[in-house]
Design a protein around this motif. Structure first.
Motif, short mmCIF file in Angstrom:
data_model
loop_
_atom_site.label_atom_id
_atom_site.label_comp_id
_atom_site.label_asym_id
_atom_site.label_seq_id
_atom_site.Cartn_x
_atom_site.Cartn_y
_atom_site.Cartn_z
N ALA A 1 1.05 -0.79 -0.14
CA ALA A 1 -0.23 0.49 0.06
C ALA A 1 0.51 1.33 -0.03
O ALA A 1 0.58 3.05 -0.19
N VAL A 2 2.15 1.25 1.03
CA VAL A 2 2.90 2.74 0.45
C VAL A 2 4.03 2.30 -0.38
O VAL A 2 4.87 3.31 -0.80
N LEU A 3 4.31 1.64 -1.18
CA LEU A 3 5.29 1.23 -2.36
C LEU A 3 5.53 2.27 -3.17
O LEU A 3 5.72 2.74 -4.04
N PRO A 4 3.38 2.48 -3.65
CA PRO A 4 4.02 3.81 -4.81
C PRO A 4 4.55 5.13 -3.93
O PRO A 4 5.19 5.70 -4.99
N GLU B 1 7.61 7.04 -5.67
CA GLU B 1 6.90 7.95 -6.12
C GLU B 1 8.08 9.43 -5.20
O GLU B 1 8.53 10.51 -6.17
N THR B 2 7.84 9.11 -3.94
CA THR B 2 8.89 10.13 -3.39
C THR B 2 10.71 10.80 -3.87
O THR B 2 10.40 11.64 -4.20
N ASP B 3 10.89 9.24 -3.63
CA ASP B 3 12.32 8.81 -4.64
C ASP B 3 12.49 8.45 -5.67
O ASP B 3 12.89 6.96 -4.98
N LYS C 1 16.00 2.19 -4.32
CA LYS C 1 15.90 0.52 -4.65
C LYS C 1 15.55 -0.02 -3.86
O LYS C 1 16.55 -0.66 -3.34
N VAL C 2 14.29 -0.34 -3.43
CA VAL C 2 13.86 -1.04 -2.72
C VAL C 2 13.72 -2.47 -2.86
O VAL C 2 13.66 -2.97 -4.25
N HIS C 3 13.96 -3.12 -1.63
CA HIS C 3 13.74 -4.95 -1.70
C HIS C 3 13.43 -5.13 0.17
O HIS C 3 13.64 -5.17 0.46
N ASP D 1 5.81 2.40 9.75
CA ASP D 1 5.33 2.67 10.21
C ASP D 1 3.81 3.28 9.32
O ASP D 1 2.56 3.64 9.70
N GLY D 2 3.75 3.64 7.83
CA GLY D 2 3.15 3.32 7.44
C GLY D 2 2.79 5.37 7.27
O GLY D 2 3.94 5.91 7.09
N ILE D 3 1.69 5.82 5.89
CA ILE D 3 2.20 6.89 5.60
C ILE D 3 0.89 7.82 6.69
O ILE D 3 -0.73 7.67 6.48
#
Length: 377
Positions: free
Chosen positions: A318-321, A325-327, A331-333, A373-375
């Motif tokens: 849910a927070v991945l987009p 987009e933020t930066d 590179k997310v793993h 923690d979520g957004i």
């Protein structure tokens, strides 16, 4: 994380999974389920493989010796792996090779523990020689009264029932400025390639952030640290990736002391996935198959990794987009693990210029917090 590198090199990767739910099942072609502490399960798993290697150090050494005697190509070999499995054997090897150790002793009674503390100075660190990680199996004792307390006594009383070790390790509590990681890879031909020495930042005894090269490190200290890791890998006969975890001690003879060894791709080397010409995962495969090793140079001036742990947010996707987009440099793993409080569930890698390091770190920290923690809306 080794699976993509294996696919790119054309290898089939088979993983002995502890259960059908472990994250490697989604990544590897073959993932039979079995217990790594069961010799027959290991025998069955190792049948028809070209090489057997590890993602942790806890496979019983006597089983690995048996597999080798039966013709299995075990890499790293058990006599080398022992120094990552047993901290007392590691301390003996560091002394034998003339490399900088903290003051330490092998102890079997509280009286021996207190005698060490009285002679070397308090506080001291008491460790189980096997099985500890991320702060587990470690006890800091501030004085003789604390050393004679209930918990240390329980550890000594338990020695009689243990089959994996018969004594404990006590070390001086090192007054270090920061922790460093000297990562190397070695193959059977003797070829060794180190990566730049990195700074490893711990929070609550868990790796939180790694920066390569270590900011502001003295060139001579960095070279000596690399040389120490190369010497350990070469003299111990390591094959594959080895991380030498170090305490930086400014003003000391070498500038650092050896803390621990890990003989496998290591959390302090995850930055290499995106920050180095050759990642530790590809390099480990090359090394254990005795193939020429890849270039370990950085792709930019600086690379960093930021771990994130399980927390209040249970929906990572849910927070991945928002994270992406933020930066766009991030590179997310994600590890494919279920979310659990305090459990490592992924990391973020970023590369850039030295001048923007503070900005990169702040961004990585913010993005990691979204996963944990979520957004806030």
């Amino acid at each position: 994380m080794m699976a993509p590198a294996a696919t790119e090199l054309g290898f089939d990767l088979r993983v002995l999974a502890e259960s059908p739910e472990v994250s490697a099942v989604a990544a590897a072609k073959e993932t039979p389920v079995g217990d790594y502490k069961d010799l027959e399960a290991l025998r069955e798993f190792a049948r028809d493989v070209d090489v057997l290697t590890f993602d942790h150090e806890h496979v019983p050494g006597e089983y690995l010796q048996t597999l080798m005697s039966e013709g299995v190509n075990v890499q790293p070999r058990p006599d080398a792996l022992l120094h990552a499995q047993d901290k007392i054997e590691m301390r003996k090897a560091v002394d034998r090779l003339g490399l900088p150790n903290p003051r330490w002793a092998e102890v079997t009674t509280v009286d021996e523990l207190v005698a060490f503390g009285d002679s070397s100075g308090w506080p001291v660190v008491l460790k189980t020689p096997r099985g500890g990680y991320d702060g587990k199996g470690v006890m800091v004792l501030d004085d003789a009264a604390e050393a004679r307390g209930e918990k240390p006594q329980q550890w000594f009383d338990g020695l009689a029932e243990r089959t994996d070790f018969s004594s404990l390790l006590v070390e001086e509590k090192v007054a270090f400025s920061r922790e460093l990681s000297a990562l190397v890879a070695r193959r059977d031909s003797g070829e060794v390639r180190p990566w730049p020495v990195a700074e490893s930042i711990q929070v609550n005894s868990v790796c939180d952030e790694v920066i390569a090269p270590a900011p502001g490190i003295d060139d001579a200290v960095a070279q000596r640290a690399q040389d120490a890791a190369v010497k350990l890998a070469s003299e111990l006969g390591v094959t594959g990736v080895m991380a030498a975890e170090l305490f930086e001690v400014p003003g000391s003879e070498h500038g650092f002391l050896v803390n621990e060894l890990a003989m496998r791709p290591h959390n302090s080397g995850h930055w290499t996935q995106d920050g180095s010409v050759t990642s530790q995962f590809e390099q480990h495969l090359r090394a254990v198959l005795n193939l020429p090793l890849g270039d370990t140079a950085l792709k930019g001036e600086v690379a960093l990794m930021k771990n994130f742990l399980g927390g209040a947010n249970e929906d990572l996707f849910a927070v991945l987009p928002t994270v992406l987009e933020t930066d766009a440099r991030a590179k997310v793993h994600l590890y494919g693990k279920s979310v659990r409080q305090g459990r490592k569930i992924g990391h973020i890698n970023m590369t850039g210029q030295v001048a923007e390091l503070d900005q990169l770190r702040a961004s990585a920290t913010q993005l990691a917090s979204y996963f944990t923690d979520g957004i806030d809306n």
